[in-house]
Design a protein around this motif. Sequence first.
Motif, mmCIF file in Angstrom:
data_model
loop_
_atom_site.group_PDB
_atom_site.id
_atom_site.type_symbol
_atom_site.label_atom_id
_atom_site.label_comp_id
_atom_site.label_asym_id
_atom_site.label_seq_id
_atom_site.Cartn_x
_atom_site.Cartn_y
_atom_site.Cartn_z
ATOM 1 N N PRO A 88 0.831 -1.216 0.000
ATOM 2 C CA PRO A 88 0.000 0.000 0.000
ATOM 3 C C PRO A 88 0.864 1.265 0.000
ATOM 4 N N GLY A 89 0.424 2.257 -0.773
ATOM 5 C CA GLY A 89 1.167 3.507 -0.844
ATOM 6 C C GLY A 89 2.264 3.522 -1.886
ATOM 7 N N ILE A 90 2.462 2.420 -2.584
ATOM 8 C CA ILE A 90 3.474 2.360 -3.641
ATOM 9 C C ILE A 90 3.146 3.403 -4.719
ATOM 10 N N LYS A 91 4.177 3.959 -5.342
ATOM 11 C CA LYS A 91 3.994 4.960 -6.394
ATOM 12 C C LYS A 91 4.593 4.435 -7.692
ATOM 13 N N PHE A 92 4.032 4.894 -8.803
ATOM 14 C CA PHE A 92 4.372 4.298 -10.094
ATOM 15 C C PHE A 92 4.958 5.303 -11.079
ATOM 16 N N GLY A 93 6.047 4.878 -11.723
ATOM 17 C CA GLY A 93 6.642 5.657 -12.798
ATOM 18 C C GLY A 93 6.065 5.208 -14.130
ATOM 19 N N TYR A 94 6.903 4.565 -14.948
ATOM 20 C CA TYR A 94 6.461 4.072 -16.253
ATOM 21 C C TYR A 94 6.422 2.550 -16.257
ATOM 22 N N GLY A 95 5.477 1.983 -17.037
ATOM 23 C CA GLY A 95 5.352 0.537 -17.117
ATOM 24 C C GLY A 95 5.085 0.057 -18.525
ATOM 25 N N PRO A 96 6.076 0.094 -19.389
ATOM 26 C CA PRO A 96 5.856 -0.267 -20.801
ATOM 27 C C PRO A 96 6.114 -1.744 -21.113
ATOM 28 N N LEU A 108 8.876 2.325 -3.791
ATOM 29 C CA LEU A 108 8.325 1.530 -2.700
ATOM 30 C C LEU A 108 8.316 2.272 -1.366
ATOM 31 N N GLY A 109 8.727 3.525 -1.374
ATOM 32 C CA GLY A 109 8.712 4.310 -0.145
ATOM 33 C C GLY A 109 9.643 3.772 0.920
ATOM 34 N N GLY A 110 10.838 3.373 0.498
ATOM 35 C CA GLY A 110 11.832 2.882 1.446
ATOM 36 C C GLY A 110 11.810 1.381 1.651
ATOM 37 N N ARG A 111 10.766 0.710 1.174
ATOM 38 C CA ARG A 111 10.723 -0.754 1.273
ATOM 39 C C ARG A 111 11.534 -1.373 0.132
ATOM 40 N N GLU A 112 11.849 -2.640 0.273
ATOM 41 C CA GLU A 112 12.624 -3.339 -0.755
ATOM 42 C C GLU A 112 11.904 -4.610 -1.172
ATOM 43 N N ILE A 113 12.082 -4.946 -2.434
ATOM 44 C CA ILE A 113 11.574 -6.210 -2.963
ATOM 45 C C ILE A 113 12.776 -7.095 -3.271
ATOM 46 N N SER A 114 12.770 -8.292 -2.726
ATOM 47 C CA SER A 114 13.847 -9.240 -2.994
ATOM 48 C C SER A 114 13.380 -10.272 -4.011
ATOM 49 N N GLN A 115 14.318 -11.083 -4.473
ATOM 50 C CA GLN A 115 13.957 -12.165 -5.390
ATOM 51 C C GLN A 115 12.943 -13.103 -4.749
#
Length: 252
Positions: A88-96, A108-115
């Motif tokens: 929640p609260g994630i923000k989006f740039g471009y998604g082509p 991600l507002g400071g959060r990280e996504i791992s594999q």
Amino acid sequence: MINISFPDGSIRQFEKGTNALDIAKSISEGLARKVLAAKVNGKVSDASRPIDQDASLVLLTWDDAEGKETFWHSSAHLMAEALEAIYPGIKFGYGPPVDNGFYYDVDLGGREISQDDLKKIESKISELAAKNSPYLRTEISKEAALNYFTEKGDEYKVETIHELNDGEITFYRQGNFTDLCRGPHIPHTGFIKAVKLMNIAGAYWKGDEKNKQLTRIYGITFPKQKELDEYLQLLEEAKKRDHRKIGKELEI
């Protein structure tokens, strides 16, 4: 009535305001189930958009490059919906779409996504895809678009909208996700049957190192699980060939 010209040179008449999906159904129900988008007078469009004048028509399926591009563009939106549900609260740039799949740049507002997180996101994408949510196009004023994303708190979309002309702005919505987008998109999410998130990378907003670095998530989708399995097998075989080549060059 309007005249619709087909690639084989034939011409048929239809009611004004008909769309490519209806035209496909008039030819064959089986064909209609495969149509992802349409090329109307040389321009790729949603298959559900009304055709109001005489036009040349190409029905696009997975076998067409523009069909795949539309499929992957729509998949980027579906991944965004999954990400928003999980983060929640994630923000989006471009998604082509890209040559093989798609990506979306996200903050991600400071959060990280791992594999390890990718499997969870894949599962959410598959869950959302199964809802058969239609991709709905809406023309919207610049003021209304700015208000929507300002209230949502997504400064990347706000910045992009400022660069657009009023009267040329469209939103697309599927399920619980709304995005700024010119389209086109596939008719509904149910076409997306297999998904694999491939990689995570960093990417500066608008490619400018002076801007914030966003998280770029790459993925690929297919209309059949078998096609994804075959694609992943080809990638594995390519890796093995590269290893053999490198080993030979290093005299290993």
